[in-house]
Design a protein around this motif. Structure first.
Motif, PDB file in Angstrom:
ATOM      1  N   THR A 118       0.833  -1.211   0.000  1.00 53.96           N
ATOM      2  CA  THR A 118       0.000   0.000   0.000  1.00 53.96           C
ATOM      3  C   THR A 118       0.866   1.260   0.000  1.00 53.96           C
ATOM      4  O   THR A 118       0.583   2.225  -0.709  1.00 53.96           O
ATOM      5  CB  THR A 118      -0.926  -0.008   1.227  1.00 53.96           C
ATOM      6  OG1 THR A 118      -1.760  -1.170   1.182  1.00 53.96           O
ATOM      7  CG2 THR A 118      -1.812   1.227   1.233  1.00 53.96           C
ATOM      8  N   ILE A 119       1.947   1.243   0.810  1.00 53.47           N
ATOM      9  CA  ILE A 119       2.849   2.402   0.850  1.00 53.47           C
ATOM     10  C   ILE A 119       3.469   2.636  -0.532  1.00 53.47           C
ATOM     11  O   ILE A 119       3.505   3.764  -1.032  1.00 53.47           O
ATOM     12  CB  ILE A 119       3.934   2.193   1.910  1.00 53.47           C
ATOM     13  CG1 ILE A 119       3.325   2.303   3.322  1.00 53.47           C
ATOM     14  CG2 ILE A 119       5.053   3.221   1.752  1.00 53.47           C
ATOM     15  CD1 ILE A 119       4.303   1.996   4.436  1.00 53.47           C
ATOM     16  N   ASN A 120       3.950   1.579  -1.169  1.00 56.77           N
ATOM     17  CA  ASN A 120       4.579   1.728  -2.486  1.00 56.77           C
ATOM     18  C   ASN A 120       3.584   2.227  -3.523  1.00 56.77           C
ATOM     19  O   ASN A 120       3.915   3.076  -4.366  1.00 56.77           O
ATOM     20  CB  ASN A 120       5.181   0.393  -2.930  1.00 56.77           C
ATOM     21  CG  ASN A 120       6.382  -0.017  -2.087  1.00 56.77           C
ATOM     22  OD1 ASN A 120       7.044   0.838  -1.506  1.00 56.77           O
ATOM     23  ND2 ASN A 120       6.649  -1.305  -2.000  1.00 56.77           N
ATOM     24  N   LYS A 121       2.349   1.675  -3.474  1.00 55.06           N
ATOM     25  CA  LYS A 121       1.321   2.124  -4.419  1.00 55.06           C
ATOM     26  C   LYS A 121       0.998   3.604  -4.199  1.00 55.06           C
ATOM     27  O   LYS A 121       0.863   4.382  -5.160  1.00 55.06           O
ATOM     28  CB  LYS A 121       0.065   1.266  -4.250  1.00 55.06           C
ATOM     29  CG  LYS A 121      -1.079   1.651  -5.186  1.00 55.06           C
ATOM     30  CD  LYS A 121      -2.281   0.769  -4.974  1.00 55.06           C
ATOM     31  CE  LYS A 121      -2.910   0.969  -3.623  1.00 55.06           C
ATOM     32  NZ  LYS A 121      -4.159   0.189  -3.451  1.00 55.06           N
ATOM     33  N   THR A 122       0.883   4.015  -2.928  1.00 58.52           N
ATOM     34  CA  THR A 122       0.555   5.403  -2.624  1.00 58.52           C
ATOM     35  C   THR A 122       1.697   6.329  -3.005  1.00 58.52           C
ATOM     36  O   THR A 122       1.482   7.424  -3.540  1.00 58.52           O
ATOM     37  CB  THR A 122       0.231   5.540  -1.134  1.00 58.52           C
ATOM     38  OG1 THR A 122      -0.744   4.561  -0.751  1.00 58.52           O
ATOM     39  CG2 THR A 122      -0.336   6.922  -0.830  1.00 58.52           C
ATOM     40  N   LEU A 123       2.944   5.889  -2.732  1.00 60.26           N
ATOM     41  CA  LEU A 123       4.097   6.703  -3.110  1.00 60.26           C
ATOM     42  C   LEU A 123       4.151   6.918  -4.616  1.00 60.26           C
ATOM     43  O   LEU A 123       4.484   8.012  -5.100  1.00 60.26           O
ATOM     44  CB  LEU A 123       5.391   6.024  -2.633  1.00 60.26           C
ATOM     45  CG  LEU A 123       5.721   6.152  -1.147  1.00 60.26           C
ATOM     46  CD1 LEU A 123       6.917   5.294  -0.790  1.00 60.26           C
ATOM     47  CD2 LEU A 123       5.968   7.601  -0.770  1.00 60.26           C
TER      48      LEU A 123
END
Length: 454
Positions: A118-123
């Motif tokens: 989720t963090i990578n997708k949001t970044l």
């Protein structure tokens, strides 16, 4: 440049846990992580670090909760994306957060692999937004040097592209919310076997540990004092502390595993996706499951006092029904009662709330030999006759925009009346406070009989 991430949660162990799980990325400079315990601290941290990329926030927190923080972020910043974190029972808050501009959501307990994805997708999305912003500024500078008509066309194209992106994101989140119920049932199914494995083996682990401790005790009595090396090891590992702490640790693990098993059973009992056919069931189990799932909404919050559930169950036989659909009705009625009481409590003083706490009374009884009655009654403001006449109409709602679709009671009415041949009605008198929703359904569906009072 490292990705700057702010975690907002009042759990005391979260900072240590996050720092441990992402220690490699933090050490290599890929992540720069900040922490806050409530919304006020988070806003202060954002003023200190205005280039934070992602905010991951819990919903239920003291001082300023996640919903209030999300509203502030929408007003203050545009490029920071927010991910809300919530427990399984907070479906209404998650829906509200999505409508309020949250980019994504995660459920507790946190799966760190899912968290990293989720963090990578949001970044990636934040980076695209930043690149789009830089590109927009560059295009505007060029457009200012060009003719007015060409500048207008370029701006309209950019606005259309942004609207398309927002629409696409909304469609994705809508689909995600619609599948949340199936996700809950799937998660319950997936963790059921490993939890049972852990719970079943804890008894043997406890037994084996006790036997090993007995062996150590016996060895100490006979021969350990003759071996300095063994005595040094005993001192280094703090054997006395292990003797005292190990049984407590195993007991805590057993209590935790039992709690997880109960939550899994509650989720499975509520969803009942594998029981689509009509069958005799204990409807009290469905009501209890709905109460457990809504438990977080019944507890006190900074802006909402606690709500007491009073259960007055009669001696009912098993009722033939579509259990998953009937559970959905219980959930809708209880959720609406909670909304009504929260709205009413905002209009009352603390002294009034103390003298007459908010309550929801659930009663079940036999209507006659062939019918049962279930009622859900709150002690809120009540419902006017004009509103009652539209309650079960599709898309009718008295809630603010974004907080209700107007489908809950309409769907409940179809389930009770059309699917089960029963009746769903609302009782509320102007001279009395509170509203009562009454369900009356036959015990046997294959031989529906006329309802008669006894």
């Amino acid at each position: 440049m490292p990705a700057k991430i702010l975690f907002v949660d009042d759990e005391p162990d979260l900072e240590c846990l996050i720092s441990q799980k992402f220690r490699k990325k933090i050490r290599t400079g890929e992540y720069e992580v900040f922490f806050a315990h409530n919304g006020v601290e988070a806003l202060s941290k954002l003023r200190e670090e205005p280039d934070i990329d992602i905010v991951l926030t819990d919903i239920n927190m003291p001082v300023m909760d996640g919903m209030a923080l999300l509203a502030k972020l929408n007003d203050l910043v545009t490029l920071v994306k927010t991910v809300v974190i919530s427990a399984y029972g907070d479906l209404g808050n998650i829906r509200k957060a999505m409508n309020g501009g949250a980019f994504d959501f995660l459920t507790k307990p946190i799966d760190f692999q899912d968290l990293e994805i989720t963090i990578n997708k949001t970044l990636q999305h934040v980076q695209e937004l930043k690149e789009n912003e830089r590109s927009r500024q560059e295009r505007e500078e060029k457009l200012r040097q060009s003719e007015v008509r060409e500048r207008e066309k370029a701006i309209q194209l950019e606005l259309a592209m942004q609207n398309l992106q927002r629409t696409q994101a909304q469609l994705i989140q809508t689909e995600k919310m619609s599948s949340l119920g199936q996700l809950v049932a799937g998660v319950a199914h997936e963790i059921n076997n490993p939890v049972n494995f852990i719970y079943g083996n804890l008894t043997y682990v406890n037994e084996y540990c006790q036997k090993l401790l007995d062996l150590i005790n016996l060895y100490e009595q006979h021969d350990a004092h003759n071996h300095p090396e063994i005595e040094d090891l005993v001192n280094n590992i703090e054997l006395e502390f292990i003797r005292e702490d190990l049984p407590k640790m195993l007991s805590s693990m057993k209590v935790g595993a039992e709690r997880i098993r109960q939550i899994v059973l509650t989720l499975r009992n509520f969803s009942r996706l594998d029981e689509a056919e009509m069958k005799p069931v204990n409807i009290h189990e469905g009501i209890d499951s709905s109460i457990v799932i809504l438990q977080s909404r019944l507890k006190p919050k900074p802006d909402c006092p606690p709500i007491q559930i009073i259960q007055e169950y009669g001696d009912l036989p098993q009722v033939e029904c579509y259990v998953g659909q009937l559970n959905q009705v219980f959930m809708n009625l209880l959720s609406n009662a909670i909304d009504a009481l929260n709205y009413y409590d905002k209009k009352r003083t603390p002294e009034q709330i103390k003298n007459e706490p908010s309550t929801i009374t659930i009663r079940t009884a036999m209507l006659n030999h062939d019918w049962v009655r279930i009622s859900v009654k709150d002690n809120g403001l009540g419902i006017t006759s004009e509103v009652r006449s539209h309650l079960f109409s599709p898309f009718f709602t008295t809630k603010p925009v974004g907080q209700g679709t107007g489908l809950g009671l309409s769907i409940s009415y179809q389930i009770v009346v059309e699917k089960h041949g029963g009746d769903l009605k609302c009782l509320s008198q102007p001279i009395e406070r509170g509203a009562e929703f009454v369900i009356e359904i036959p015990i046997r569906q294959n031989n529906r009989v006329e309802r008669k009072e006894t």
